[in-house]
Write a protein that holds these residues in place. Structure first.
Motif, mmCIF file in Angstrom:
data_model
loop_
_atom_site.group_PDB
_atom_site.id
_atom_site.type_symbol
_atom_site.label_atom_id
_atom_site.label_comp_id
_atom_site.label_asym_id
_atom_site.label_seq_id
_atom_site.Cartn_x
_atom_site.Cartn_y
_atom_site.Cartn_z
ATOM 1 N N GLN A 172 0.828 -1.201 0.000
ATOM 2 C CA GLN A 172 0.000 0.000 0.000
ATOM 3 C C GLN A 172 0.866 1.255 0.000
ATOM 4 O O GLN A 172 0.582 2.223 -0.719
ATOM 5 C CB GLN A 172 -0.921 -0.001 1.208
ATOM 6 N N GLN B 103 0.868 3.974 -3.101
ATOM 7 C CA GLN B 103 0.354 5.307 -2.843
ATOM 8 C C GLN B 103 1.448 6.372 -2.818
ATOM 9 O O GLN B 103 1.167 7.516 -2.451
ATOM 10 C CB GLN B 103 -0.408 5.335 -1.521
ATOM 11 N N GLU C 212 4.126 9.214 -4.172
ATOM 12 C CA GLU C 212 3.884 10.313 -5.105
ATOM 13 C C GLU C 212 4.306 9.939 -6.523
ATOM 14 O O GLU C 212 3.604 10.262 -7.485
ATOM 15 C CB GLU C 212 4.647 11.560 -4.637
ATOM 16 N N ARG D 71 -7.450 -2.791 3.362
ATOM 17 C CA ARG D 71 -6.589 -1.851 2.645
ATOM 18 C C ARG D 71 -6.746 -1.908 1.128
ATOM 19 O O ARG D 71 -6.349 -0.953 0.457
ATOM 20 C CB ARG D 71 -5.117 -2.126 2.992
ATOM 21 N N SER E 281 -8.237 0.925 -0.974
ATOM 22 C CA SER E 281 -7.552 2.211 -0.927
ATOM 23 C C SER E 281 -6.376 2.287 -1.885
ATOM 24 O O SER E 281 -5.742 3.336 -1.994
ATOM 25 C CB SER E 281 -7.070 2.503 0.501
ATOM 26 N N PHE E 282 -6.080 1.192 -2.604
ATOM 27 C CA PHE E 282 -5.013 1.218 -3.594
ATOM 28 C C PHE E 282 -5.436 2.105 -4.761
ATOM 29 O O PHE E 282 -6.633 2.188 -5.088
ATOM 30 C CB PHE E 282 -4.718 -0.200 -4.096
ATOM 31 N N PRO E 283 -4.493 2.762 -5.438
ATOM 32 C CA PRO E 283 -4.868 3.602 -6.583
ATOM 33 C C PRO E 283 -5.410 2.773 -7.735
ATOM 34 O O PRO E 283 -5.288 1.546 -7.763
ATOM 35 C CB PRO E 283 -3.552 4.308 -6.937
#
Length: 325
Positions: A210, A214, A216, A249, A252-254
């Protein structure tokens, strides 16, 4: 006598006011305070050592402050925490060669700290993201990678969670060096997903993926080929807590990660899990149903009673002169 402690507390402000040009006038007093027998005095200086280094130039820091730094880093734990909490800021003020020579100090912190003093290890973990940018790619691979892996296996969850923040910057720094260094780091991270290891490691691997996804500027190719495929096995892990960790989780991953075949397969495996506790984290939050048609509208909300109107001001009374006797 509280005078030395007050002097230690005000010393950075005094040096900042008079400037580095008058350091020669303050050096003797600073070294005396750094060797003071009172722990409170040395502790105060340990929390401001990086501020002194920021005022002085690189040569003065390497000739005047390194001895103080070494003394504080091997002092009592309540003094070491001040130096470790600003370790990256202090090492940024010395030259690259001198900075590299202090790499062994990083490995000494977890081994020379009481197991009960987990906050000192957490303070070190907070410094790792910036430390990965200060040291070379080779040092990040040979020293910082084993240190991160040790902290990711710490018995205290807060230390592990803080260390996760350093993984993206560590991978980014190591990728600037040789290709086999990146391969070695990813293999170390994949070792957390081994089925025969502690189940806490497999939970940590979910959090590692994760954090990498996530970031940048994530390395999507590395993540899709080296890390995310391991989640397909974790989705069917025999330990319920591991599957719950992934279920909590995974959404919530892109988007680019959720479209990867391995993560898509892991999501489908979780949705067909026999445990309702796993599926509960994959369901959207319940929305209350709309009222049936033809039903009267709900009553308006009760409003607070309006305050009573203000009383009128009293009318002035005429002046009556008292009769004279």
């Amino acid at each position: 006598n509280d005078m030395p402690r007050h002097c230690a507390f005000q010393f950075p402000a005094v040096l900042l006011t008079v400037g580095a040009a008058r350091w020669d006038e303050l050096r003797t007093s600073y070294l005396l305070l750094a060797r003071d027998s009172e722990t409170a005095v040395r502790r105060t200086l340990s929390f401001s050592l990086h501020e002194i280094a920021h005022v002085l130039d690189t040569q003065a820091v390497e000739t005047e402050l390194l001895d103080v730094f070494e003394a504080f880093i091997h002092d009592a734990e309540e003094i070491r925490v001040g130096v470790i909490g600003h370790l990256a800021e202090f090492l940024a003020e010395v030259g690259p060669a001198c900075r590299e020579s202090y790499l062994p100090v990083l490995n000494e912190v977890p081994t020379q700290t009481s197991p009960r003093n987990w906050r000192l290890r957490e303070v070190l973990a907070e410094q790792l993201p910036r430390l990965t940018q200060l040291f070379s790619a080779e040092s990040a691979h040979s020293v910082l990678t084993p240190l991160c892996c040790d902290l990711l296996r710490d018995e205290v969850a807060q230390v592990r969670e803080t260390t996760l923040l350093a993984i993206p910057s560590l991978l980014r720094r190591v990728s600037e060096g040789k290709g086999e260094w990146t391969i070695d780091v990813t293999e170390r991270l994949r070792s957390f997903a081994e089925p025969g290891g502690p189940f806490q490691d497999r939970q940590t691997f979910v959090y590692i993926c994760q954090a990498v996804a996530q970031a940048e500027q994530p390395d999507t190719l590395m993540a899709e080929t080296q890390l995310l495929p391991q989640l397909l096995t974790i989705a069917t892990d025999p330990v319920l807590s591991v599957r719950i960790a992934l279920a909590r989780r995974i959404l919530s991953f892109p988007g680019w990660a959720l479209q990867a075949p391995s993560l898509h397969g892991a999501l489908e495996a979780l949705r067909s899990d026999e445990s309702g506790r796993v599926q509960a984290f994959l369901e959207p939050p319940a929305v209350p149903p709309p009222p049936p048609s033809g039903s009267p509208p709900p009553p308006p909300p009760l409003l607070p009673p309006s305050p009573p109107p203000p009383l009128p001001p009293p009318s002035p009374q005429p002046f009556v002169k008292a009769p004279q006797l």
